[in-house]
Design an enzyme around this catalytic site. Structure first.
Site, PDB file in Angstrom:
ATOM      1  N   ASP A  16      61.402 -30.495 -86.181  1.00  0.00           N
ATOM      2  CA  ASP A  16      61.578 -31.021 -87.581  1.00  0.00           C
ATOM      3  C   ASP A  16      62.886 -31.730 -87.871  1.00  0.00           C
ATOM      4  OD1 ASP A  16      61.103 -28.497 -90.288  1.00  0.00           O
ATOM      5  OD2 ASP A  16      62.175 -30.338 -90.315  1.00  0.00           O
ATOM      6  N   ASP A 114      57.504 -35.115 -91.542  1.00  0.00           N
ATOM      7  CA  ASP A 114      58.822 -34.967 -90.472  1.00  0.00           C
ATOM      8  C   ASP A 114      58.724 -33.808 -89.660  1.00  0.00           C
ATOM      9  OD1 ASP A 114      59.370 -32.779 -92.336  1.00  0.00           O
ATOM     10  OD2 ASP A 114      61.450 -32.937 -92.089  1.00  0.00           O
ATOM     11  N   GLU A 115      57.366 -33.272 -89.453  1.00  0.00           N
ATOM     12  CA  GLU A 115      57.653 -32.434 -88.173  1.00  0.00           C
ATOM     13  C   GLU A 115      56.227 -32.596 -87.385  1.00  0.00           C
ATOM     14  OE1 GLU A 115      56.834 -28.580 -90.211  1.00  0.00           O
ATOM     15  OE2 GLU A 115      58.066 -29.398 -91.811  1.00  0.00           O
TER      16      GLU A 115
HETATM   17  P1  DGT Z   1      65.623 -29.520 -93.558  1.00  0.00           P
HETATM   18  O1  DGT Z   1      64.375 -29.444 -92.699  1.00  0.00           O
HETATM   19  O2  DGT Z   1      65.894 -28.112 -93.957  1.00  0.00           O
HETATM   20  O3  DGT Z   1      66.882 -29.917 -92.837  1.00  0.00           O
HETATM   21  O4  DGT Z   1      65.433 -30.200 -94.657  1.00  0.00           O
HETATM   22  P2  DGT Z   1      64.167 -31.137 -95.327  1.00  0.00           P
HETATM   23  O5  DGT Z   1      64.542 -32.069 -96.346  1.00  0.00           O
HETATM   24  O6  DGT Z   1      63.890 -32.203 -94.121  1.00  0.00           O
HETATM   25  O7  DGT Z   1      63.094 -30.366 -95.607  1.00  0.00           O
HETATM   26  P3  DGT Z   1      61.609 -30.087 -95.234  1.00  0.00           P
HETATM   27  O8  DGT Z   1      61.307 -30.318 -93.874  1.00  0.00           O
HETATM   28  O9  DGT Z   1      61.192 -28.802 -95.974  1.00  0.00           O
HETATM   29  O10 DGT Z   1      60.888 -31.281 -96.056  1.00  0.00           O
HETATM   30  C1  DGT Z   1      60.882 -32.482 -95.472  1.00  0.00           C
HETATM   31  C2  DGT Z   1      60.575 -33.685 -96.450  1.00  0.00           C
HETATM   32  O11 DGT Z   1      59.690 -33.394 -97.524  1.00  0.00           O
HETATM   33  C3  DGT Z   1      62.237 -33.734 -97.278  1.00  0.00           C
HETATM   34  O12 DGT Z   1      63.134 -34.508 -96.687  1.00  0.00           O
HETATM   35  C4  DGT Z   1      61.461 -34.124 -98.551  1.00  0.00           C
HETATM   36  C5  DGT Z   1      60.184 -33.727 -98.981  1.00  0.00           C
HETATM   37  N1  DGT Z   1      60.058 -32.396 -99.683  1.00  0.00           N
HETATM   38  C6  DGT Z   1      60.483 -31.176 -99.209  1.00  0.00           C
HETATM   39  N2  DGT Z   1      60.295 -30.437-100.216  1.00  0.00           N
HETATM   40  C7  DGT Z   1      59.765 -30.953-101.216  1.00  0.00           C
HETATM   41  C8  DGT Z   1      59.568 -30.691-102.662  1.00  0.00           C
HETATM   42  O13 DGT Z   1      59.582 -29.562-102.975  1.00  0.00           O
HETATM   43  N3  DGT Z   1      59.079 -31.828-103.218  1.00  0.00           N
HETATM   44  C9  DGT Z   1      58.990 -33.090-103.008  1.00  0.00           C
HETATM   45  N4  DGT Z   1      58.590 -34.245-103.853  1.00  0.00           N
HETATM   46  N5  DGT Z   1      59.348 -33.432-101.712  1.00  0.00           N
HETATM   47  C10 DGT Z   1      59.614 -32.276-100.904  1.00  0.00           C
HETATM   48 CA    CA Z   2      59.688 -30.215 -92.757  1.00  0.00          CA
HETATM   49 CA    CA Z   3      62.888 -31.190 -92.111  1.00  0.00          CA
END
Ligand code: DGT
Ligand code: CA
Ligand code: CA
Length: 365
Positions: A16, A114-115
């Site tokens: 991830d 991203d996974e």
């Molecule tokens: P992490 O994995 O906790 O370090 O942080 P992220 O940002 O990689 O979070 P993740 O893995 O849940 O989501 C991957 C990408 O998907 C993130 O960079 C942006 C997008 N994303 C996540 N949640 C939302 C959301 O609620 N709305 C939108 N539009 N995009 C989202």
């Molecule tokens: Ca993710």
């Molecule tokens: Ca992520």
């Protein structure tokens, strides 16, 4: 029935990417690193209406997280960097990273932008070796893509996924089969992918906060509360049981390939050669999955890391290699004529995919 693998003796990896959209932007713009970075989905209403898509860890420390209104984020941290979502960029970086992960896998399944899951059974002989492989994947993604990710290793997809989330960012967590119950015991129920707000709230009302507590509820009680399928799933998940296989699949929306050019260039010959290779690859994928396409996109990343795209939509669906090549060449030519820039990476994408219908030829009869 032939079972390709023994579900009880698997070694699964889950990768991830950390704060993915925001980390992509940091890579593109090194000058913003260290500052809070907020990626915004602006709504059609204009101004600051809309929500935060994700943020880097500096912003998260200030309470700016996915889902909160942009206006609130701006009030909380006016000094933060606010950027609109640039999906094209994230998708091309995702392609780049997924190719790397895939090259180390037995069976590869991309789960989201991203996974990804890897079934490495047969590729590594034990969990120690799987941990080393996970580290190797992390190192490669850091060196070649300049990004950090978190990896979980476990005896099934469920545990691997929870493990990848366990020490974020830049984490690596290995959970051996015998350690699964202990690993899960103290985690909050919301750590179980599949337990959302509604289920979480109901479980809280029942006095259940941890996965360990959930595992003590009887199956009857769970079925009464959540119906058959969910009840059984909750019981099994709380015990770390998950037999779902890693399945090779690709989104049906689009098929894309990118490549980094040997040197930064605007040489049409070099770019043509790259396009031909990418087109072959994309076409092979289409053939294998018996799909036709209706649009072709040429993607170029210039030396300043800006992503440019040119798309052409056909009047009717096509499936042949020449259409991909010729269209991509024309798009590339038009792009280069307009933009006197050096290119670092190029890519091709086909979209509006459809299952080929009515295309049996006479030969088949
Ligand atoms: P992490 O994995 O906790 O370090 O942080 P992220 O940002 O990689 O979070 P993740 O893995 O849940 O989501 C991957 C990408 O998907 C993130 O960079 C942006 C997008 N994303 C996540 N949640 C939302 C959301 O609620 N709305 C939108 N539009 N995009 C989202
Ligand atoms: Ca993710
Ligand atoms: Ca992520």
């Amino acid at each position: 029935m032939f079972l390709p693998e023994n579900p009880h003796r698997r070694i699964i990896l889950h990768v991830d990417m950390d704060y993915f959209f925001a980390q992509c932007e940091e890579r593109e713009r090194p000058e913003i690193k260290g500052r809070p970075v907020v990626i915004c989905v602006y709504s059609a209403r204009g101004g600051d209406s809309g929500a935060v898509s994700t943020s880097n860890y500096e912003a998260r420390k200030l309470g700016i997280k996915a889902g909160i209104p942009i206006s609130r984020a701006k009030k909380t941290a006016p000094e933060a960097v606010f950027l609109p979502v640039n999906m094209e960029l994230y998708r091309s970086i995702s392609d780049e990273v997924m190719e790397m992960i895939k090259s180390h896998c037995g069976i590869f399944e991309q789960e989201s932008v991203d996974e990804a899951f890897c079934d490495t059974t047969g590729k590594v002989s034990d969990f120690e070796e799987a941990g080393l492989l996970a580290q190797k994947i992390k190192d490669e993604i850091r060196q070649k893509a300049g990004l950090t990710c978190s990896v979980g290793v476990g005896p099934n997809k469920l545990i691997a996924k929870i493990a990848s989330d366990y020490r974020k960012p830049d984490g690596l967590t290995v959970v051996k089969p015998g350690e699964a119950s202990h690993f899960l015991e103290s985690l909050k129920i919301t750590e179980l992918p599949g337990v959302g707000k509604k289920t979480g709230d109901r479980l809280n009302e029942l006095g259940v906060k941890t996965i360990g507590e959930l595992s003590k509820l009887s199956i009857d009680e769970l079925i009464r509360e959540f119906r058959q399928a969910k009840g059984i799933w909750l019981k099994q998940a709380s015990q770390g049981i998950d037999d779902s296989p890693v399945v090779e699949r690709e989104g049906t929306e689009q098929i894309g390939r990118m490549t980094t050019l040997k040197a930064d260039t605007a040489d049409p010959g070099v770019i043509t050669e790259a396009i031909n290779k990418l087109a072959d690859d994309v076409h092979r994928k289409l053939e294998a999955r018996k799909l036709s396409f209706k649009s072709i996109t040429f993607v170029a990343i210039s030396t300043d890391f800006k992503t440019h795209t040119r798309t052409h939509t056909l009047s009717a669906a096509a499936k042949d290699l020449d259409t991909i090549k010729n269209t991509a060449h024309l798009l590339a030519k038009a792009f280069l004529a307009e933009h006197p820039v050096l290119l670092r990476r190029v890519g091709i994408r086909v979209a509006n995919l459809e299952a080929k219908k009515g295309q049996r030829t006479l030969v088949e009869f």
